[in-house]
Design an enzyme around this catalytic site. Structure first.
Site, PDB file in Angstrom:
ATOM      1  N   GLY A  24      52.807  10.843 -60.596  1.00  0.00           N
ATOM      2  CA  GLY A  24      51.955  10.206 -60.613  1.00  0.00           C
ATOM      3  C   GLY A  24      50.445  11.188 -60.316  1.00  0.00           C
ATOM      4  N   GLU A  25      49.464  10.974 -60.752  1.00  0.00           N
ATOM      5  CA  GLU A  25      48.019  11.199 -60.406  1.00  0.00           C
ATOM      6  C   GLU A  25      47.549  10.830 -61.965  1.00  0.00           C
ATOM      7  OE1 GLU A  25      48.034  15.578 -60.722  1.00  0.00           O
ATOM      8  OE2 GLU A  25      49.188  15.858 -58.776  1.00  0.00           O
ATOM      9  N   GLY A  26      48.403   9.213 -62.554  1.00  0.00           N
ATOM     10  CA  GLY A  26      48.265   9.053 -64.016  1.00  0.00           C
ATOM     11  C   GLY A  26      48.132  10.348 -65.313  1.00  0.00           C
TER      12      GLY A  26
ATOM     13  N   GLU B 244      47.126   7.846 -59.098  1.00  0.00           N
ATOM     14  CA  GLU B 244      47.338   7.701 -57.129  1.00  0.00           C
ATOM     15  C   GLU B 244      48.154   8.689 -56.951  1.00  0.00           C
ATOM     16  OE1 GLU B 244      51.224   7.497 -57.028  1.00  0.00           O
ATOM     17  OE2 GLU B 244      51.136   8.008 -59.000  1.00  0.00           O
TER      18      GLU B 244
END
Length: 346
Positions: A313-315, A173
């Protein structure tokens, strides 16, 4: 999940040329993967297959950012989406090195990115629920209709990716203010205190943290007695509700999904409240150092594979866990048994 082949899978793992339990969490991971892929089969699968691992980064803006709960302005969400599309972010690096397909979703950023239809046509999906959520300190973040729409959009996207051949998906995300939303969701859906769930996000000051705790607490007070959908409408995020749909779709397709950090784990928890079977298909990547992550992991009875002090975040954590997933599959598939190796243990 159907447990019919569980004992047979454990037997195969325990017959490998090693002491029982010597590969630790990799053994549990191999068992989970083999059990997932043995669903609806007459016998346990002979080998675990990993096809087209795919990371999906959902991006959305949050009205709560106007309350000063983050170090960055909302413009950064859009700028980071552009960075993803240009290949310059951490998630791009980790996807490249681990042969993971990456897709980026505009779930509802403030300023949509116009792009040439020939560029990123398969990797950039625009399915916004709006141009950022409302400021949930002052009103509901979105409507119940938007929650349902977001869940459905997330489900459709992930179902399509799985139908195209991926049997390992992971969600990331991007959204300034989304740790506030995740903390509020977690507080509203559990009995945990605001102080336990609210953290510093990207590294806010003591004054900002105090403000963040205050706005989350006053917002959660509106959520008493609400169901999951209503809580998501009150304090959720557009990217979060689409991730909820993604987790639901993975379970429906009996597909393994790697869960990233705090925000993704909170979406995963919400999904399990809608469909408890979702939990069986979740592999937890890492222990984030964001305050609320240990809380939601405990609610999910989850033990992550990694602890690298990540909080990006960001995966990114999910992508970094993929080599461990591949390692678990490889030992399950090719490591010799005692009988095959001619090793006799008295």
């Amino acid at each position: 999940m159907n447990q019919a082949h569980s004992d047979a899978i454990w037997h195969r793992i325990h017959q490998k040329t090693k002491p029982v339990g010597a590969l630790g969490q990799l053994e549990s991971l191999a068992h989970q993967l083999a059990l997932i892929q043995s669903q609806s089969k007459d016998a346990a699968i002979p080998n675990i297959a990993i096809h087209s691992p795919t990371a999906i980064v959902f991006a959305g803006d949050h009205g709560i950012a106007s309350e000063g709960v983050s170090i960055a302005p909302s413009d950064v969400t859009r700028q980071m989406v552009q960075n993803f599309l240009a290949g310059g972010a951490a998630i791009n690096c980790f996807c490249r090195i681990n042969q993971i397909q990456l897709k980026v979703v505009d779930a509802g950023i403030i300023s949509p990115i116009q792009h040439n239809s020939d560029d990123h046509s398969k990797d950039y999906i625009q399915q916004p629920l709006g141009n950022g959520t409302n400021n949930f300190a002052r009103q509901a973040a979105m409507t119940s209709a938007q929650v349902h729409q977001g869940i459905e959009l997330g489900k459709q996207l992930v179902s399509h990716i799985i139908a195209d051949g991926s049997n390992l998906v992971m969600f990331g995300e991007m959204g300034i203010g989304n740790t506030s939303s995740a903390a509020a969701i977690l507080c509203a859906l559990t009995n945990h205190s605001t102080q336990a769930c609210v953290g510093r996000g990207t590294g806010i000051s003591d004054e900002q943290l105090a403000r963040k705790v205050q706005v989350v607490e006053q917002s959660v007070s509106r959520c008493k007695g609400m169901n999951v959908i209503d809580v998501l409408a009150e304090v959720g995020g557009f990217e979060i509700v689409q991730m909820v749909g993604g987790f639901l779709a993975a379970a429906e397709a009996r597909t393994a999904v790697i869960v990233d950090g705090f925000i993704a784990s909170t979406a995963a928890y919400a999904a399990t409240l809608i469909n408890p079977d979702c939990r069986d298909f979740m592999i937890f990547a890492h222990q984030s150092h964001e305050a609320g992550h240990s809380v939601v992991l405990a609610e999910l009875n989850a033990k992550p594979l990694l602890d690298l002090s990540l909080r990006l975040g960001e995966g990114t954590g999910a992508a970094l866990a993929v080599p461990l997933v591949r390692a678990a599959a490889e030992f399950y598939n090719t490591m010799a048994s005692f009988e095959e190796a001619g090793v006799v243990v008295e």
